[in-house]
Design a protein around this motif. Sequence first.
Motif, PDB file in Angstrom:
ATOM      1  N   ASN A  29      10.126   7.094   3.560  1.00 48.53           N
ATOM      2  CA  ASN A  29      11.147   6.244   2.961  1.00 48.53           C
ATOM      3  C   ASN A  29      10.852   4.794   3.326  1.00 48.53           C
ATOM      4  N   LEU A  30      11.293   3.878   2.479  1.00 51.09           N
ATOM      5  CA  LEU A  30      11.102   2.455   2.727  1.00 51.09           C
ATOM      6  C   LEU A  30      12.443   1.738   2.750  1.00 51.09           C
ATOM      7  N   LEU A  31      12.631   0.884   3.747  1.00 51.39           N
ATOM      8  CA  LEU A  31      13.750  -0.052   3.738  1.00 51.39           C
ATOM      9  C   LEU A  31      13.226  -1.398   4.191  1.00 51.39           C
ATOM     10  N   VAL A  32      13.540  -2.430   3.419  1.00 49.10           N
ATOM     11  CA  VAL A  32      13.102  -3.790   3.711  1.00 49.10           C
ATOM     12  C   VAL A  32      14.336  -4.663   3.855  1.00 49.10           C
ATOM     13  N   LEU A  33      14.407  -5.385   4.969  1.00 46.34           N
ATOM     14  CA  LEU A  33      15.557  -6.247   5.254  1.00 46.34           C
ATOM     15  C   LEU A  33      15.093  -7.607   5.768  1.00 46.34           C
ATOM     16  N   PRO A  34      15.895  -8.649   5.567  1.00 44.95           N
ATOM     17  CA  PRO A  34      15.590  -9.913   6.217  1.00 44.95           C
ATOM     18  C   PRO A  34      15.577  -9.758   7.732  1.00 44.95           C
ATOM     19  N   ARG A  35      14.801 -10.591   8.388  1.00 44.69           N
ATOM     20  CA  ARG A  35      14.683 -10.517   9.842  1.00 44.69           C
ATOM     21  C   ARG A  35      16.050 -10.596  10.521  1.00 44.69           C
ATOM     22  N   ALA A  36      16.977 -11.334   9.951  1.00 45.86           N
ATOM     23  CA  ALA A  36      18.301 -11.504  10.553  1.00 45.86           C
ATOM     24  C   ALA A  36      19.055 -10.196  10.655  1.00 45.86           C
ATOM     25  N   VAL A  94       7.951  -5.354  -6.467  1.00 48.13           N
ATOM     26  CA  VAL A  94       8.906  -6.350  -5.965  1.00 48.13           C
ATOM     27  C   VAL A  94       8.198  -7.592  -5.430  1.00 48.13           C
ATOM     28  N   THR A  95       7.005  -7.869  -5.947  1.00 53.61           N
ATOM     29  CA  THR A  95       6.232  -9.010  -5.462  1.00 53.61           C
ATOM     30  C   THR A  95       7.021 -10.304  -5.579  1.00 53.61           C
ATOM     31  N   GLY A  96       7.721 -10.499  -6.687  1.00 56.31           N
ATOM     32  CA  GLY A  96       8.444 -11.738  -6.902  1.00 56.31           C
ATOM     33  C   GLY A  96       9.637 -11.930  -5.987  1.00 56.31           C
ATOM     34  N   LEU A  97      10.067 -10.858  -5.323  1.00 57.19           N
ATOM     35  CA  LEU A  97      11.212 -10.950  -4.422  1.00 57.19           C
ATOM     36  C   LEU A  97      10.794 -11.119  -2.968  1.00 57.19           C
ATOM     37  N   TRP A  98       9.487 -11.028  -2.711  1.00 56.39           N
ATOM     38  CA  TRP A  98       9.039 -10.984  -1.316  1.00 56.39           C
ATOM     39  C   TRP A  98       9.202 -12.333  -0.632  1.00 56.39           C
ATOM     40  N   ARG A  99       9.581 -12.287   0.641  1.00 63.75           N
ATOM     41  CA  ARG A  99       9.789 -13.490   1.441  1.00 63.75           C
ATOM     42  C   ARG A  99       9.099 -13.322   2.789  1.00 63.75           C
ATOM     43  N   ASP A 100       8.855 -14.461   3.447  1.00 62.25           N
ATOM     44  CA  ASP A 100       8.166 -14.428   4.736  1.00 62.25           C
ATOM     45  C   ASP A 100       9.013 -13.834   5.847  1.00 62.25           C
ATOM     46  N   ASP A 101      10.327 -13.699   5.632  1.00 65.85           N
ATOM     47  CA  ASP A 101      11.181 -13.161   6.693  1.00 65.85           C
ATOM     48  C   ASP A 101      11.513 -11.686   6.516  1.00 65.85           C
ATOM     49  N   LEU A 102      10.897 -11.021   5.537  1.00 64.02           N
ATOM     50  CA  LEU A 102      11.247  -9.628   5.280  1.00 64.02           C
ATOM     51  C   LEU A 102      10.494  -8.677   6.213  1.00 64.02           C
ATOM     52  N   VAL A 103      11.245  -7.748   6.794  1.00 61.68           N
ATOM     53  CA  VAL A 103      10.702  -6.742   7.703  1.00 61.68           C
ATOM     54  C   VAL A 103      10.805  -5.383   7.019  1.00 61.68           C
ATOM     55  N   SER A 104       9.707  -4.637   7.015  1.00 62.75           N
ATOM     56  CA  SER A 104       9.668  -3.332   6.351  1.00 62.75           C
ATOM     57  C   SER A 104       9.697  -2.208   7.379  1.00 62.75           C
ATOM     58  N   PHE A 105      10.525  -1.210   7.090  1.00 63.78           N
ATOM     59  CA  PHE A 105      10.617  -0.011   7.909  1.00 63.78           C
ATOM     60  C   PHE A 105      10.144   1.175   7.088  1.00 63.78           C
ATOM     61  N   LEU A 106       9.235   1.963   7.641  1.00 65.82           N
ATOM     62  CA  LEU A 106       8.820   3.227   7.046  1.00 65.82           C
ATOM     63  C   LEU A 106       9.464   4.343   7.852  1.00 65.82           C
ATOM     64  N   ILE A 107      10.197   5.210   7.169  1.00 68.72           N
ATOM     65  CA  ILE A 107      11.074   6.193   7.800  1.00 68.72           C
ATOM     66  C   ILE A 107      10.646   7.583   7.342  1.00 68.72           C
ATOM     67  N   GLY A 108      10.624   8.529   8.265  1.00 72.31           N
ATOM     68  CA  GLY A 108      10.176   9.879   7.968  1.00 72.31           C
ATOM     69  C   GLY A 108      10.902  10.511   6.792  1.00 72.31           C
ATOM     70  N   CYS A 109      10.188  11.373   6.070  1.00 70.62           N
ATOM     71  CA  CYS A 109      10.706  12.017   4.853  1.00 70.62           C
ATOM     72  C   CYS A 109      10.526  13.525   4.949  1.00 70.62           C
ATOM     73  N   GLY A 239      13.484   9.697  -3.743  1.00 68.33           N
ATOM     74  CA  GLY A 239      12.466  10.649  -4.188  1.00 68.33           C
ATOM     75  C   GLY A 239      11.155  10.017  -4.587  1.00 68.33           C
ATOM     76  N   HIS A 240      11.083   8.689  -4.644  1.00 71.32           N
ATOM     77  CA  HIS A 240       9.872   7.966  -5.047  1.00 71.32           C
ATOM     78  C   HIS A 240       9.325   7.265  -3.793  1.00 71.32           C
ATOM     79  N   MET A 241       8.539   7.995  -3.019  1.00 75.17           N
ATOM     80  CA  MET A 241       8.260   7.614  -1.650  1.00 75.17           C
ATOM     81  C   MET A 241       6.996   6.776  -1.503  1.00 75.17           C
ATOM     82  N   ALA A 242       6.852   6.208  -0.297  1.00 72.04           N
ATOM     83  CA  ALA A 242       5.596   5.596   0.120  1.00 72.04           C
ATOM     84  C   ALA A 242       4.671   6.701   0.616  1.00 72.04           C
TER      85      ALA A 242
END
Length: 254
Positions: A29-36, A94-109, A239-242
Motif C-alpha cells: 500500500n502507498l500513503l504520501v503525506l507532507p512532512r508536517a 501524480v507527477t504534477g502534484l509532487w512536492r519536495d516535502d512529500l514523504v512516502s510510506f510503503l505499507i504491507g499488503c 487494490g491497485h498496489m505498488a
Amino acid sequence: MTPSQARAEFRAGLRTPTAGCSAGWTQANLLVLPRAQAYDFLLFAQRNPRSCPVLDVTEPGETAASIFDGDLRTDLPAYRVYRDGVLVEELGEVTGLWRDDLVSFLIGCSFTFEAALLEAGVPVRHLEQGRNVPMYRTNRECRPAGELSGPLVVSMRPIPAELVATAVRVTSRYPAVHGAPVHVGSPAELGVRDLAAPDFGDPVEVRPGELPVFWACGVTPQAAVMRSAPPLAIGHAPGHMAITDARDSDHLVP
C-alpha cells in the motif's frame, strides 16, 4: 511479470487491480503525506501495526524507495488524491502534484500471503472471480496519534469452515503484511452490515459452508486521512498496489 516489467506497464497506462500480479514479489500500500503530517502517521502506524505494517519510508521529496526501484509518482496502476480529507480525483500518475516535502510510506499488503494460502489448499475467491478484494470500514477504532484517527479497515476472504484454522496458521507467519485474521465469522460484530456492499473493492461470492474471514487492511491509513483531513494526501487506489522489489519470502517467519 517481474516488478520492473509490471511497473513499466502501469507507467504506460495499464489500470488494473494487482491481486495475483508478479507472483512471489511483495505488493505494498502507498500513503504520501507532507512532512508536517508524516511524524503523526509514523506514530499512528507504530500504534496500529496490524493494519499499518510499515515496510519502507522515504526521505522528503524522494520518488523511489529501498524496496521500490521505480517511480512512486507513475509506477502504480492508479492513485487517489485527497485534499482536506476529501477524495478529489483518481489518477494514473501524480507527477504534477509532487512536492519536495512529500514523504512516502510503503505499507504491507495481504496480497503477499495469498500464494501461500493457495499452496495450502485455501481458496482465494476474488482471484477465482477475477475481482478486487472486498474491503470494509469497521466499528473498531484505531489508536489515534497526533492529528490522525480513524476506523480499522478490513479485507475479507470467504474460507470453508474446515480450512479456517489453516488460513490462520498460514497468514500468522506473515506479520509484516497484516498477519493472522482479526475476526472470523460474524460481520455484524465488526459493524459490517452487508458483505455484498463493500466500502472498497468488489463483492465476492460466499458459498454454503464458508465463513467470512477478515484481515486488517492497508486501506486503513486512507480511512484515517478521510477522518482527519490533512491538507494533502496521496494513496493507491484500493487494490491497485505498488509492486516492490522485495520477495514474499522476505516476510515469512518460521
